[in-house]
Scaffold this motif. Structure first.
Motif, PDB file in Angstrom:
ATOM      1  N   VAL A 118     -84.210  46.217-133.581  1.00 42.93           N
ATOM      2  CA  VAL A 118     -83.819  45.218-134.575  1.00 42.93           C
ATOM      3  C   VAL A 118     -83.816  45.850-135.966  1.00 42.93           C
ATOM      4  CG1 VAL A 118     -84.506  43.060-135.696  1.00 42.93           C
ATOM      5  CG2 VAL A 118     -84.608  43.264-133.202  1.00 42.93           C
ATOM      6  N   VAL A 124     -79.753  41.340-127.519  1.00 42.74           N
ATOM      7  CA  VAL A 124     -80.585  40.344-126.852  1.00 42.74           C
ATOM      8  C   VAL A 124     -80.366  40.376-125.341  1.00 42.74           C
ATOM      9  CG1 VAL A 124     -80.834  37.847-126.506  1.00 42.74           C
ATOM     10  CG2 VAL A 124     -80.826  38.794-128.816  1.00 42.74           C
ATOM     11  N   ALA A 163     -85.193  36.736-126.308  1.00 48.30           N
ATOM     12  CA  ALA A 163     -84.933  36.450-127.719  1.00 48.30           C
ATOM     13  C   ALA A 163     -83.631  35.680-127.850  1.00 48.30           C
ATOM     14  CB  ALA A 163     -84.873  37.745-128.528  1.00 48.30           C
ATOM     15  N   THR A 183     -82.066  36.382-133.861  1.00 46.44           N
ATOM     16  CA  THR A 183     -82.101  37.833-134.045  1.00 46.44           C
ATOM     17  C   THR A 183     -81.181  38.251-135.180  1.00 46.44           C
ATOM     18  OG1 THR A 183     -82.630  38.229-131.705  1.00 46.44           O
ATOM     19  CG2 THR A 183     -81.657  40.058-132.933  1.00 46.44           C
TER      20      THR A 183
END
Length: 294
Positions: free
Chosen positions: A203, A259, A269, A274
């Motif tokens: 991320v 994801v 997630a 996200t």
């Protein structure tokens, strides 16, 4: 990417869309046979690209094939600076992935004839697209590496003149070792703790790309490596900027792909959440830039 490096004679453009087409007898070059890449004795057998890379002093030998993808095949090689990841692109006509228009949208090409040849996908237009695709990966790899992002170190450049001579090859430092090459995150067995760490790093990597104004375009565990508990981002020719009218869609698609691909590792997630987290982190502190050695 731009076509401003094309300053050839008029006959370079003899196959633009308004001119009579000449049929090329050259067969598009696809996946290279490893035997041709590793041969050193027979000049008629050895691949001319490998011979050129050796003459330029970038590699000494090709060791093994690592992975074959839609656009290129990756090989393990050796060079003066150690182990090398050698990425050899197929000719554009020989790729299973050929339509890059969504990634090229918004790109400015100042040379009208070059633009027309590329859009018409003439023989010379395809050659220019091939050069742009490879040179773009080098240019972006250098930018990301110097900015401190977790990407492989490029081994040719940073001046475009140097890496333009290696087309259709991209050379970078091998992540891992010759006997134990870093696996893709999609293939790596992770403990729950490692999966959480890999997720956070991934991320953050997407946020660091966004801070520089990029959407990866194919961001998932298939384009992330895992080595010594560290994520490394790979595959950059399709990076797009905010000038691309599809930028927001590609960014959202990256979040969804990340994801979806992490579910294998037990990470559940939400794609929208996200994306918001990536955008929030992109406003935070940047990685420490790397300095080029003289």
């Amino acid at each position: 990417m731009s076509a401003q490096w094309h300053h050839a004679s008029e006959d370079f453009w003899d196959d633009h869309p308004e001119a009579p087409r000449r049929r090329s007898k050259k067969k598009p070059l696809g996946r290279r046979q490893l035997a041709h890449l590793t041969s050193t004795d027979d000049i008629d057998v050895q691949d001319d690209i490998i011979r050129r890379l050796q003459d330029l002093g970038h590699i000494t030998e090709v060791v093994a094939e690592l992975k074959s993808g839609k656009e290129a095949t990756a090989y393990v090689a050796r060079g003066p600076r150690g182990s090398v990841l050698l990425k050899l692109y197929r000719d554009l006509e020989a790729r299973s992935f050929k339509d890059d228009s969504v990634y090229r949208a918004g790109q400015v090409i100042l040379d009208v004839r070059a633009k027309r040849a590329m859009e018409g996908r003439t023989r010379k237009g395809l050659e220019m697209l091939q050069h742009d695709w490879v040179n773009a990966e080098y240019a972006r790899l250098w930018q990301l590496w110097q900015a401190g992002l977790p990407v492989p170190e490029p081994l040719v450049g940073p001046h475009p003149y140097d890496y333009a001579q290696t087309v259709p090859a991209v050379l970078m430092r091998l992540v891992g070792t010759e006997d134990d090459v870093a696996p893709r995150l999609s293939d790596a067995p992770l403990t729950p703790e490692q999966a959480q760490s890999a997720w956070r790093q991934s991320v953050q990597g997407m946020a660091d790309l966004l801070r520089l104004g990029y959407a990866h375009g194919d961001y998932s565990t298939y384009n992330l490596l895992w080595w010594e508990d560290t994520v490394t981002i790979i595959d950059f020719p399709q990076l797009t900027t905010r000038q691309n009218p599809h930028f927001r869609d590609l960014l959202a698609r990256d979040a969804q792909s990340l994801v979806t691909s992490f579910r294998k590792h037990g990470i559940q997630a939400d794609a929208d959440a996200t994306l918001r987290e990536v955008q929030r982190r992109a406003l935070g502190p940047a990685p420490t830039p790397r300095l080029l050695l003289p």
